[in-house]
Design a protein around this motif. Structure first.
Motif, PDB file in Angstrom:
ATOM      1  N   LEU A   1       0.829  -1.195   0.000  1.00  0.00           N
ATOM      2  CA  LEU A   1       0.000   0.000   0.000  1.00  0.00           C
ATOM      3  C   LEU A   1       0.867   1.249   0.000  1.00  0.00           C
ATOM      4  O   LEU A   1       1.924   1.288   0.642  1.00  0.00           O
ATOM      5  N   VAL A   2       0.412   2.277  -0.692  1.00  0.00           N
ATOM      6  CA  VAL A   2       1.101   3.563  -0.764  1.00  0.00           C
ATOM      7  C   VAL A   2       0.082   4.656  -0.478  1.00  0.00           C
ATOM      8  O   VAL A   2      -0.994   4.678  -1.083  1.00  0.00           O
ATOM      9  N   ALA A   3       0.404   5.546   0.443  1.00  0.00           N
ATOM     10  CA  ALA A   3      -0.461   6.687   0.756  1.00  0.00           C
ATOM     11  C   ALA A   3       0.314   7.973   0.525  1.00  0.00           C
ATOM     12  O   ALA A   3       1.508   8.050   0.838  1.00  0.00           O
ATOM     13  N   THR A   4      -0.364   8.972  -0.013  1.00  0.00           N
ATOM     14  CA  THR A   4       0.273  10.271  -0.219  1.00  0.00           C
ATOM     15  C   THR A   4      -0.726  11.374   0.114  1.00  0.00           C
ATOM     16  O   THR A   4      -1.922  11.257  -0.185  1.00  0.00           O
ATOM     17  N   SER A   5      -0.250  12.425   0.769  1.00  0.00           N
ATOM     18  CA  SER A   5      -1.120  13.544   1.127  1.00  0.00           C
ATOM     19  C   SER A   5      -0.944  14.676   0.130  1.00  0.00           C
ATOM     20  O   SER A   5       0.148  14.898  -0.398  1.00  0.00           O
ATOM     21  N   LEU A   6      -2.029  15.395  -0.126  1.00  0.00           N
ATOM     22  CA  LEU A   6      -2.063  16.456  -1.120  1.00  0.00           C
ATOM     23  C   LEU A   6      -2.281  17.801  -0.444  1.00  0.00           C
ATOM     24  O   LEU A   6      -2.773  17.877   0.683  1.00  0.00           O
ATOM     25  N   SER A   7      -1.949  18.859  -1.170  1.00  0.00           N
ATOM     26  CA  SER A   7      -2.067  20.195  -0.598  1.00  0.00           C
ATOM     27  C   SER A   7      -3.502  20.685  -0.512  1.00  0.00           C
ATOM     28  O   SER A   7      -3.759  21.754   0.023  1.00  0.00           O
ATOM     29  N   ASN A   8      -4.473  19.920  -1.019  1.00  0.00           N
ATOM     30  CA  ASN A   8      -5.874  20.296  -0.842  1.00  0.00           C
ATOM     31  C   ASN A   8      -6.500  19.584   0.351  1.00  0.00           C
ATOM     32  O   ASN A   8      -7.725  19.450   0.432  1.00  0.00           O
ATOM     33  N   PHE A   9      -5.655  19.111   1.273  1.00  0.00           N
ATOM     34  CA  PHE A   9      -6.045  18.502   2.548  1.00  0.00           C
ATOM     35  C   PHE A   9      -6.499  17.048   2.404  1.00  0.00           C
ATOM     36  O   PHE A   9      -6.993  16.469   3.370  1.00  0.00           O
ATOM     37  N   SER A  10      -6.391  16.458   1.228  1.00  0.00           N
ATOM     38  CA  SER A  10      -6.854  15.089   1.036  1.00  0.00           C
ATOM     39  C   SER A  10      -5.680  14.113   1.072  1.00  0.00           C
ATOM     40  O   SER A  10      -4.513  14.506   1.040  1.00  0.00           O
ATOM     41  N   VAL A  11      -6.013  12.824   1.135  1.00  0.00           N
ATOM     42  CA  VAL A  11      -5.032  11.739   1.110  1.00  0.00           C
ATOM     43  C   VAL A  11      -5.515  10.696   0.109  1.00  0.00           C
ATOM     44  O   VAL A  11      -6.697  10.341   0.099  1.00  0.00           O
ATOM     45  N   ARG A  12      -4.610  10.235  -0.729  1.00  0.00           N
ATOM     46  CA  ARG A  12      -4.945   9.168  -1.673  1.00  0.00           C
ATOM     47  C   ARG A  12      -4.167   7.914  -1.286  1.00  0.00           C
ATOM     48  O   ARG A  12      -2.961   7.973  -1.034  1.00  0.00           O
ATOM     49  N   VAL A  13      -4.870   6.790  -1.258  1.00  0.00           N
ATOM     50  CA  VAL A  13      -4.276   5.500  -0.900  1.00  0.00           C
ATOM     51  C   VAL A  13      -4.341   4.595  -2.118  1.00  0.00           C
ATOM     52  O   VAL A  13      -5.404   4.445  -2.734  1.00  0.00           O
ATOM     53  N   TYR A  14      -3.191   4.002  -2.466  1.00  0.00           N
ATOM     54  CA  TYR A  14      -3.083   3.131  -3.625  1.00  0.00           C
ATOM     55  C   TYR A  14      -2.609   1.747  -3.197  1.00  0.00           C
ATOM     56  O   TYR A  14      -1.933   1.589  -2.171  1.00  0.00           O
ATOM     57  N   GLU A  15      -2.925   0.763  -4.015  1.00  0.00           N
ATOM     58  CA  GLU A  15      -2.336  -0.565  -3.895  1.00  0.00           C
ATOM     59  C   GLU A  15      -1.448  -0.792  -5.107  1.00  0.00           C
ATOM     60  O   GLU A  15      -1.889  -0.608  -6.246  1.00  0.00           O
ATOM     61  N   GLN A  16      -0.198  -1.170  -4.847  1.00  0.00           N
ATOM     62  CA  GLN A  16       0.733  -1.454  -5.933  1.00  0.00           C
ATOM     63  C   GLN A  16       0.675  -2.930  -6.263  1.00  0.00           C
ATOM     64  O   GLN A  16       0.907  -3.781  -5.407  1.00  0.00           O
ATOM     65  N   SER A  17       0.365  -3.241  -7.502  1.00  0.00           N
ATOM     66  CA  SER A  17       0.298  -4.635  -7.934  1.00  0.00           C
ATOM     67  C   SER A  17       1.435  -4.930  -8.895  1.00  0.00           C
ATOM     68  O   SER A  17       1.891  -4.051  -9.625  1.00  0.00           O
ATOM     69  N   GLY A  18       1.898  -6.168  -8.901  1.00  0.00           N
ATOM     70  CA  GLY A  18       3.005  -6.546  -9.766  1.00  0.00           C
ATOM     71  C   GLY A  18       4.323  -6.059  -9.213  1.00  0.00           C
ATOM     72  O   GLY A  18       4.426  -5.541  -8.108  1.00  0.00           O
ATOM     73  N   SER A  19       5.367  -6.197  -9.994  1.00  0.00           N
ATOM     74  CA  SER A  19       6.697  -5.766  -9.586  1.00  0.00           C
ATOM     75  C   SER A  19       6.807  -4.251  -9.684  1.00  0.00           C
ATOM     76  O   SER A  19       5.980  -3.590 -10.310  1.00  0.00           O
ATOM     77  N   ARG A  20       7.852  -3.714  -9.060  1.00  0.00           N
ATOM     78  CA  ARG A  20       8.046  -2.272  -9.128  1.00  0.00           C
ATOM     79  C   ARG A  20       8.272  -1.802 -10.555  1.00  0.00           C
ATOM     80  O   ARG A  20       7.860  -0.712 -10.947  1.00  0.00           O
ATOM     81  N   SER A  21       8.934  -2.641 -11.370  1.00  0.00           N
ATOM     82  CA  SER A  21       9.256  -2.220 -12.732  1.00  0.00           C
ATOM     83  C   SER A  21       8.112  -2.433 -13.714  1.00  0.00           C
ATOM     84  O   SER A  21       8.012  -1.726 -14.708  1.00  0.00           O
ATOM     85  N   GLN A  22       7.226  -3.399 -13.431  1.00  0.00           N
ATOM     86  CA  GLN A  22       6.167  -3.727 -14.379  1.00  0.00           C
ATOM     87  C   GLN A  22       4.771  -3.546 -13.795  1.00  0.00           C
ATOM     88  O   GLN A  22       3.788  -3.744 -14.499  1.00  0.00           O
ATOM     89  N   GLY A  23       4.672  -3.182 -12.533  1.00  0.00           N
ATOM     90  CA  GLY A  23       3.371  -3.123 -11.877  1.00  0.00           C
ATOM     91  C   GLY A  23       2.613  -1.841 -12.148  1.00  0.00           C
ATOM     92  O   GLY A  23       3.001  -1.001 -12.959  1.00  0.00           O
TER      93      GLY A  23
ATOM     94  N   LEU B   1      -0.507   1.028 -10.149  1.00  0.00           N
ATOM     95  CA  LEU B   1      -1.145   1.497  -8.933  1.00  0.00           C
ATOM     96  C   LEU B   1      -2.656   1.512  -9.120  1.00  0.00           C
ATOM     97  O   LEU B   1      -3.167   2.030 -10.115  1.00  0.00           O
ATOM     98  N   ARG B   2      -3.356   0.958  -8.131  1.00  0.00           N
ATOM     99  CA  ARG B   2      -4.811   0.974  -8.144  1.00  0.00           C
ATOM    100  C   ARG B   2      -5.294   1.822  -6.977  1.00  0.00           C
ATOM    101  O   ARG B   2      -4.860   1.649  -5.835  1.00  0.00           O
ATOM    102  N   LEU B   3      -6.194   2.755  -7.247  1.00  0.00           N
ATOM    103  CA  LEU B   3      -6.707   3.627  -6.198  1.00  0.00           C
ATOM    104  C   LEU B   3      -7.583   2.828  -5.241  1.00  0.00           C
ATOM    105  O   LEU B   3      -8.560   2.195  -5.648  1.00  0.00           O
ATOM    106  N   VAL B   4      -7.223   2.851  -3.961  1.00  0.00           N
ATOM    107  CA  VAL B   4      -8.021   2.192  -2.930  1.00  0.00           C
ATOM    108  C   VAL B   4      -9.092   3.143  -2.413  1.00  0.00           C
ATOM    109  O   VAL B   4     -10.269   2.799  -2.309  1.00  0.00           O
ATOM    110  N   CYS B   5      -8.682   4.377  -2.088  1.00  0.00           N
ATOM    111  CA  CYS B   5      -9.645   5.365  -1.618  1.00  0.00           C
ATOM    112  C   CYS B   5      -9.005   6.735  -1.634  1.00  0.00           C
ATOM    113  O   CYS B   5      -7.780   6.881  -1.700  1.00  0.00           O
ATOM    114  N   CYS B   6      -9.850   7.747  -1.595  1.00  0.00           N
ATOM    115  CA  CYS B   6      -9.418   9.127  -1.412  1.00  0.00           C
ATOM    116  C   CYS B   6     -10.034   9.618  -0.108  1.00  0.00           C
ATOM    117  O   CYS B   6     -11.261   9.565   0.063  1.00  0.00           O
TER     118      CYS B   6
END
Length: 486
Positions: free
Chosen positions: A72-94, A96-101
């Motif tokens: 899982l990867v989470a990142t915060s944005l300057s509009n006060f929101s947070v986006r959470v992603y799931e990384q599938s596959g390898s780092r080189s070939q995978g 990101l799928r949005l889990v939630c905002c």
């Protein structure tokens, strides 16, 4: 989401994902504050202001066990929101799928923390802190288990627990959880607040996390506390737990602030703050970030610090505790010695020292700021990441592990300003502006970075000698105008 670009960056490869088309179509990030306004019945202060470019302020990752291994990867944005992603596959070939905002805060999100799934497989919680004075807990595992809610926007009503700092809505600048998962610490204007985890019944099935106030540390600080950090090893005990010989098992917490001091506490020594205080380290200027490091055999007995005026300092914190402590049985001390022996390195102008290292390596560039620092277990060395205003990133080796024959143990040796070695070059178009955050908690040698250009980049050790252009994908948060959150 989008296309994946390749790069060979002198020992590092990278990729980024362009989700500009998706964000323009669905626009959950821009509408995050609006969603929060609808949920609370209030007008969002961002409604009229966030109309253009958005920054990425913080990134965090986590390896979870929810129906299998998930990254899982989470990142915060300057509009006060947070986006959470799931990384599938390898780092080189995978991908990101949005889990939630997450649209649950009314001011910039200052820190992100995935809580270890200590309640069993499938239990994954994300904690967010904000300048709005709250710490919120979100049940991300529920979305992953069910699958139906993936890609949804979560508002304040979806938060499983909210803590308001002392009711004063004091900005929360940093949060950290103990290795046991029992304690949560928050850095505020007044000091450090610590909560203890409890669970309450939930109609959604599994019990929900709830935090109960346990301790407040306020007497040791004379200015804003900028960061709190539990020790990754010496915080696995629970409050009141004892080890052999009747001694309390240590729960070590570091807290630093704008007064230039780094305070080390053992929360298991008793209810009194003075009794809990192990040592005070002086960075001599406002502290931005600290971190524990060192060979695993030494118990991570070292501490690095970067200041807001770009100085870098490192100490043997265990030695400092021994020299400043009273010798009582509760001390978390590993060695003796004087205070002057506990300081391992001090670069008062780290930017100049790192820039000179680049020139020795034949790179004509000047370091403008420090991004982060971490202990690379695969290489047994301490690395500093630094950047330029145009988005360039570099890694530097500042200390290495070596074996001390006299002491018959592994020790950390700093190379000195003249021996700093530039190791990796993140040049190209990976980032086009200031990098705000780096995460190195994934695979060995891998990194996540995010910055003011709205890009989320993944980097890993190169396995080939050549490559295409640098990653040009960006987390698609663009529009007209520019919003500057600070």
């Amino acid at each position: 989401l989008g296309s994946i670009m390749w790069a060979a960056l002198e020992g590092m490869e990278g990729r980024s994902v362009d989700v500009a088309a998706e964000s323009r179509a669905q626009d959950p990030a821009r509408n995050a504050s609006a969603a929060a306004s609808i949920a609370t019945g209030q007008t969002s202060p961002m409604s009229d202001d966030v109309k253009g470019e958005l920054y990425l302020l913080k990134v965090a990752s986590f390896n979870a066990e929810v129906g299998g291994k998930r990254h899982l990867v989470a990142t915060s944005l300057s509009n006060f929101s947070v986006r959470v992603y799931e990384q599938s596959g390898s780092r080189s070939q995978g991908s990101l799928r949005l889990v939630c905002c997450i649209a649950g805060h009314e001011a910039p999100v200052t820190d992100l923390l995935f809580l270890p799934d200590l309640d069993g497989p499938g239990a994954v919680h994300l904690l967010t802190s904000s300048e709005d004075g709250t710490v919120r807990t979100w049940d991300v595992g529920r979305l992953l288990r069910g699958g139906a809610g993936l890609g949804s926007i979560l508002g304040p009503g979806d938060c499983v627990d909210t803590k308001v700092c002392d009711g004063r809505r004091s900005p929360v600048w940093s949060i950290s959880a103990s290795a046991s998962g029992e304690l949560l610490a928050a850095a505020t204007l007044q000091g450090v607040l610590i909560w203890r985890k409890a669970c309450r019944a939930s109609g959604r099935g599994a019990p929900q996390v709830q935090w109960k106030k346990a301790v407040a540390l306020e007497e040791s600080f004379c200015d804003v506390v900028t960061q709190v950090l539990f020790h990754p090893r010496h915080s696995s005990a629970t409050l009141g737990q004892h080890q052999g010989g009747g001694r309390s098992a240590p729960i070590v917490l570091a807290a630093c602030g704008e007064d230039g001091l780094v305070c080390l506490f053992d929360l298991n020594r008793g209810p009194d703050e003075d009794e809990n205080l192990l040592a005070v380290l002086n960075a001599e200027s406002s502290v931005a970030q600290v971190g524990f490091f060192g060979p695993s055999g030494s118990g991570d007995g070292h501490l690095w610090c970067r200041t807001n005026d770009e100085a870098f300092v490192a100490w043997d914190w265990a030695l400092a505790c021994a020299s400043q402590g009273d010798g009582g049985e509760g001390d978390v001390a590993m060695a003796g010695g004087g205070d002057e022996q506990s300081e391992l390195c001090r670069l008062r102008d780290a930017r100049r020292s790192l820039s000179e290292s680049l020139r020795r390596a034949g790179v004509e560039a000047n370091v403008d700021y420090l991004v982060d620092c971490h202990w690379d277990t695969s290489r047994a060395e301490l690395r500093v990441c630094a950047g330029t205003g145009s988005g360039g990133l570099y890694l530097f080796q500042v200390a290495v592990e070596s074996f001390d024959g006299a002491r018959r143990e592994s020790v950390v040796r700093f190379v000195g300003a003249g021996g700093i070695r530039a190791q990796a070059n993140f040049l190209g178009q990976g980032h086009a502006s200031v990098v705000r955050s780096m995460d190195s908690s994934g695979a060995p040698g891998g990194y996540l970075t995010c910055g003011e250009d709205g890009r989320l980049c993944t980097w890993w050790p190169s396995q080939r000698t050549g490559g295409c252009g640098a990653p040009k994908g960006r987390l698609g948060l663009t529009g007209g105008g520019t919003y500057k959150p600070y």
